[in-house]
Design a protein around this motif. Structure first.
Motif, PDB file in Angstrom:
ATOM      1  N   ILE A 243       4.762   4.847  -4.557  1.00  0.00           N
ATOM      2  CA  ILE A 243       3.405   5.352  -4.354  1.00  0.00           C
ATOM      3  C   ILE A 243       2.528   4.325  -3.646  1.00  0.00           C
ATOM      4  O   ILE A 243       2.458   3.161  -4.040  1.00  0.00           O
ATOM      5  N   TYR A 244       1.854   4.776  -2.597  1.00  0.00           N
ATOM      6  CA  TYR A 244       0.831   3.966  -1.930  1.00  0.00           C
ATOM      7  C   TYR A 244      -0.328   4.905  -1.637  1.00  0.00           C
ATOM      8  O   TYR A 244      -0.120   6.001  -1.095  1.00  0.00           O
ATOM      9  N   CYS A 245      -1.556   4.526  -2.005  1.00  0.00           N
ATOM     10  CA  CYS A 245      -2.642   5.478  -1.816  1.00  0.00           C
ATOM     11  C   CYS A 245      -3.973   4.791  -1.541  1.00  0.00           C
ATOM     12  O   CYS A 245      -4.142   3.593  -1.787  1.00  0.00           O
ATOM     13  N   GLU A 246      -4.880   5.590  -1.025  1.00  0.00           N
ATOM     14  CA  GLU A 246      -6.232   5.118  -0.759  1.00  0.00           C
ATOM     15  C   GLU A 246      -6.989   4.974  -2.073  1.00  0.00           C
ATOM     16  O   GLU A 246      -6.576   5.462  -3.118  1.00  0.00           O
ATOM     17  N   LYS A 247      -8.114   4.246  -1.994  1.00  0.00           N
ATOM     18  CA  LYS A 247      -9.008   4.165  -3.126  1.00  0.00           C
ATOM     19  C   LYS A 247     -10.176   5.106  -2.901  1.00  0.00           C
ATOM     20  O   LYS A 247     -10.443   5.471  -1.764  1.00  0.00           O
ATOM     21  N   PRO A 248     -10.853   5.562  -3.960  1.00  0.00           N
ATOM     22  CA  PRO A 248     -10.519   5.388  -5.373  1.00  0.00           C
ATOM     23  C   PRO A 248      -9.242   6.154  -5.728  1.00  0.00           C
ATOM     24  O   PRO A 248      -8.983   7.217  -5.161  1.00  0.00           O
ATOM     25  N   THR A 249      -8.468   5.640  -6.672  1.00  0.00           N
ATOM     26  CA  THR A 249      -7.209   6.275  -7.020  1.00  0.00           C
ATOM     27  C   THR A 249      -7.410   7.511  -7.896  1.00  0.00           C
ATOM     28  O   THR A 249      -6.488   8.310  -8.052  1.00  0.00           O
TER      29      THR A 249
ATOM     30  N   VAL B 191       3.362   5.570 -13.222  1.00  0.00           N
ATOM     31  CA  VAL B 191       4.240   5.117 -12.142  1.00  0.00           C
ATOM     32  C   VAL B 191       5.022   3.879 -12.561  1.00  0.00           C
ATOM     33  O   VAL B 191       6.185   3.691 -12.181  1.00  0.00           O
ATOM     34  N   LYS B 192       4.420   3.044 -13.390  1.00  0.00           N
ATOM     35  CA  LYS B 192       5.139   1.878 -13.908  1.00  0.00           C
ATOM     36  C   LYS B 192       6.279   2.312 -14.823  1.00  0.00           C
ATOM     37  O   LYS B 192       7.401   1.795 -14.731  1.00  0.00           O
ATOM     38  N   ALA B 193       6.006   3.290 -15.719  1.00  0.00           N
ATOM     39  CA  ALA B 193       7.025   3.784 -16.633  1.00  0.00           C
ATOM     40  C   ALA B 193       8.196   4.416 -15.882  1.00  0.00           C
ATOM     41  O   ALA B 193       9.339   4.378 -16.354  1.00  0.00           O
ATOM     42  N   ALA B 194       7.898   4.970 -14.695  1.00  0.00           N
ATOM     43  CA  ALA B 194       8.948   5.586 -13.887  1.00  0.00           C
ATOM     44  C   ALA B 194       9.761   4.557 -13.106  1.00  0.00           C
ATOM     45  O   ALA B 194      10.756   4.913 -12.460  1.00  0.00           O
ATOM     46  N   GLY B 195       9.349   3.287 -13.183  1.00  0.00           N
ATOM     47  CA  GLY B 195      10.083   2.229 -12.489  1.00  0.00           C
ATOM     48  C   GLY B 195       9.924   2.237 -10.979  1.00  0.00           C
ATOM     49  O   GLY B 195      10.780   1.733 -10.253  1.00  0.00           O
ATOM     50  N   LEU B 196       8.803   2.784 -10.508  1.00  0.00           N
ATOM     51  CA  LEU B 196       8.564   2.904  -9.066  1.00  0.00           C
ATOM     52  C   LEU B 196       7.611   1.819  -8.589  1.00  0.00           C
ATOM     53  O   LEU B 196       6.768   1.327  -9.340  1.00  0.00           O
ATOM     54  N   LYS B 197       7.722   1.470  -7.332  1.00  0.00           N
ATOM     55  CA  LYS B 197       6.802   0.515  -6.734  1.00  0.00           C
ATOM     56  C   LYS B 197       5.527   1.244  -6.345  1.00  0.00           C
ATOM     57  O   LYS B 197       5.555   2.424  -5.965  1.00  0.00           O
ATOM     58  N   HIS B 198       4.393   0.536  -6.414  1.00  0.00           N
ATOM     59  CA  HIS B 198       3.122   1.219  -6.171  1.00  0.00           C
ATOM     60  C   HIS B 198       2.079   0.243  -5.642  1.00  0.00           C
ATOM     61  O   HIS B 198       2.117  -0.955  -5.935  1.00  0.00           O
ATOM     62  N   GLY B 199       1.159   0.784  -4.856  1.00  0.00           N
ATOM     63  CA  GLY B 199       0.104  -0.034  -4.276  1.00  0.00           C
ATOM     64  C   GLY B 199      -1.120   0.792  -3.955  1.00  0.00           C
ATOM     65  O   GLY B 199      -1.060   2.022  -3.855  1.00  0.00           O
ATOM     66  N   VAL B 200      -2.256   0.103  -3.805  1.00  0.00           N
ATOM     67  CA  VAL B 200      -3.511   0.749  -3.442  1.00  0.00           C
ATOM     68  C   VAL B 200      -4.106   0.000  -2.255  1.00  0.00           C
ATOM     69  O   VAL B 200      -3.929  -1.213  -2.119  1.00  0.00           O
TER      70      VAL B 200
ATOM     71  N   PHE C  23      -2.805  -0.601 -10.939  1.00  0.00           N
ATOM     72  CA  PHE C  23      -3.624  -1.184 -12.004  1.00  0.00           C
ATOM     73  C   PHE C  23      -4.869  -1.849 -11.408  1.00  0.00           C
ATOM     74  O   PHE C  23      -5.958  -1.777 -11.976  1.00  0.00           O
ATOM     75  N   GLN C  24      -4.702  -2.516 -10.254  1.00  0.00           N
ATOM     76  CA  GLN C  24      -5.853  -3.074  -9.562  1.00  0.00           C
ATOM     77  C   GLN C  24      -6.769  -1.963  -9.051  1.00  0.00           C
ATOM     78  O   GLN C  24      -7.993  -2.084  -9.078  1.00  0.00           O
ATOM     79  N   GLY C  25      -6.162  -0.870  -8.600  1.00  0.00           N
ATOM     80  CA  GLY C  25      -6.960   0.274  -8.181  1.00  0.00           C
ATOM     81  C   GLY C  25      -7.795   0.842  -9.324  1.00  0.00           C
ATOM     82  O   GLY C  25      -8.940   1.256  -9.129  1.00  0.00           O
ATOM     83  N   ALA C  26      -7.227   0.850 -10.527  1.00  0.00           N
ATOM     84  CA  ALA C  26      -7.953   1.348 -11.698  1.00  0.00           C
ATOM     85  C   ALA C  26      -9.164   0.470 -12.011  1.00  0.00           C
ATOM     86  O   ALA C  26     -10.201   0.966 -12.475  1.00  0.00           O
ATOM     87  N   LYS C  27      -9.052  -0.835 -11.754  1.00  0.00           N
ATOM     88  CA  LYS C  27     -10.185  -1.730 -11.993  1.00  0.00           C
ATOM     89  C   LYS C  27     -11.337  -1.410 -11.039  1.00  0.00           C
ATOM     90  O   LYS C  27     -12.511  -1.528 -11.404  1.00  0.00           O
ATOM     91  N   GLY C  28     -11.002  -1.003  -9.827  1.00  0.00           N
ATOM     92  CA  GLY C  28     -12.040  -0.602  -8.890  1.00  0.00           C
ATOM     93  C   GLY C  28     -12.752   0.658  -9.338  1.00  0.00           C
ATOM     94  O   GLY C  28     -13.983   0.761  -9.256  1.00  0.00           O
ATOM     95  N   VAL C  29     -11.986   1.640  -9.813  1.00  0.00           N
ATOM     96  CA  VAL C  29     -12.578   2.873 -10.323  1.00  0.00           C
ATOM     97  C   VAL C  29     -13.459   2.564 -11.528  1.00  0.00           C
ATOM     98  O   VAL C  29     -14.554   3.106 -11.687  1.00  0.00           O
ATOM     99  N   GLN C  30     -12.986   1.661 -12.396  1.00  0.00           N
ATOM    100  CA  GLN C  30     -13.754   1.274 -13.577  1.00  0.00           C
ATOM    101  C   GLN C  30     -15.105   0.686 -13.190  1.00  0.00           C
ATOM    102  O   GLN C  30     -16.139   1.038 -13.779  1.00  0.00           O
TER     103      GLN C  30
END
Length: 382
Positions: free
Chosen positions: A109-115, A129-138, A354-361
């Motif tokens: 997963i790679y996506c724009e912000k806000p997530t 996405v972490k539980a699924a063992g996949l790589k991810h970025g924002v 997770f960094q993307g979630a901090k931005g939304v927060q």
């Protein structure tokens, strides 16, 4: 030459940002340069498929960019094992739907912000996405702007001494659309469509502050809808229900104070559309999108307050341009290349969901501060 062909589902790239920054200046530019070079004998080559609701728009964009694959069927592309990455640039409210489908299909997963529209859902997506063992970025593009790269160099080399404060000025005049062509889509000014400058820009300021200056401890934010009516893409007037300006102050854990003004209703009388002034005990610097200038303690003039006479000091003459450290590539493209390397080689990539979630927060807390007219603390996301 060993080539890693990576299928990328690009969902929602018919929009302004998706077309220009992610497709043309990033993925197409990577293809045109011959891929992402891993070594003299190994490259990563993106193979995008453009996905959206309008087949007509997709065909036009494909013809413009030379992309061979388009689809109006997201589920079919998620089922295609040749596609390994799902990229989302759709509207924020729709993003969790596509991301969850992609997680179920075992795509990175790679996506724009806000997530997401809330920090709770943004954090849930990161955990899923972490539980699924996949790589991810924002997308956190501003970290690779040349001006901020130069500013980071000054920080890393100890130029500032102890950093005291940061002043950010962002914005420009966005025409209402009554008589002029729009520069931004009309949904930006409708809260019901997840618009608003607090939601948009505080996500950016979170990762800029965190990566350059430190963790945010607390904040206060005042929003405003300075212009109550605008005209949409069809020339029809509509009521603006989202904030178009924000005035926020952030207290960091390390004691640094950051203040950011963000506005789509300001005319520019500064060096760039975004400027960051950093003041420290041993020096100061002002960074824009591409340039950065600095003034050391030894070069600081002795200013005296006397409004009755013209100042003998030419203030702008006391600053020195920070030199380029090489050729600077497009910021979005740089992060795309890092994520592609992360997917193929497992190289480090810290800008995850997770960094993307901090931005939304932070954006969520900015809206809370405005609504309640008070300082609010920023709790650690678990």
């Amino acid at each position: 030459m060993k080539t890693h062909k990576i299928g990328i589902i690009m969902n929602g790239v018919t929009g302004r940002m998706g077309t220009n920054q992610h497709l043309i200046r990033s993925i197409k530019a990577i293809i045109d340069q011959g891929g992402v070079k891993l070594s003299d004998s190994e490259v990563i080559m993106p193979d995008p498929v453009l996905v959206g609701r309008s087949e007509e728009k997709l065909k036009a964009l494909a013809a413009r960019t030379g992309v061979a694959r388009i689809s109006a069927n997201l589920d079919a592309e998620l089922a295609n094992p040749a596609n390994q990455i799902y990229f989302d640039a759709t509207l924020t409210g729709q993003r969790p739907i596509g991301v969850r489908k992609a997680i179920a299909a075992k795509k990175h997963i790679y996506c724009e912000k806000p997530t997401a529209t809330t920090s709770a859902e943004a954090l849930a997506l990161a955990k899923e996405v972490k539980a699924a063992g996949l790589k991810h970025g924002v997308v956190q593009d501003k970290l690779w702007l040349p001006g901020l790269v130069k500013l980071k160099y000054l920080i890393d080399t100890g130029f500032f001494g102890k950093i005291l404060s940061v002043r950010g000025e962002f914005g420009y005049w966005v025409f209402t659309g009554e008589h002029e062509k729009l520069q931004r889509p009309s949904w930006n000014y409708r809260k019901e469509d997840d618009g608003g400058i607090i939601v948009d820009m505080l996500c950016h300021w979170q990762y800029v502050i965190q990566n350059l200056f430190g963790e945010v401890k607390s904040l206060t934010c005042l929003g405003a809808t300075h212009i109550p009516q605008r005209w949409d893409e069809t020339g029809q007037p509509y009521k603006c229900t989202a904030d178009d300006s924000a005035y926020a102050t952030f207290e960091l854990v390390n004691g640094v104070i950051c203040h950011f003004n963000s506005s789509w209703d300001v005319r520019v009388d500064r060096d760039d559309l975004l400027t960051l002034q950093v003041d420290g005990t041993m020096g100061s610097a002002v960074a824009g999108l591409r340039d950065c200038k600095a003034q050391s303690l030894a070069a600081t003039p002795r200013c005296l307050w006397n409004p009755d006479v013209d100042s003998p000091i030419k203030y702008k003459d006391g600053w020195t341009r920070v030199p380029d450290q090489g050729v600077y590539d497009n910021a979005f493209k740089i992060e795309w290349e890092l994520f592609l390397k992360h997917v193929v080689t497992g190289s480090p990539f810290q800008w995850d969901l997770f960094q993307g979630a901090k931005g939304v927060q932070l954006a969520e807390l900015g809206l809370k501060s405005w609504a309640e007219r008070k300082w609010v603390d920023v709790p650690v996301l678990k």
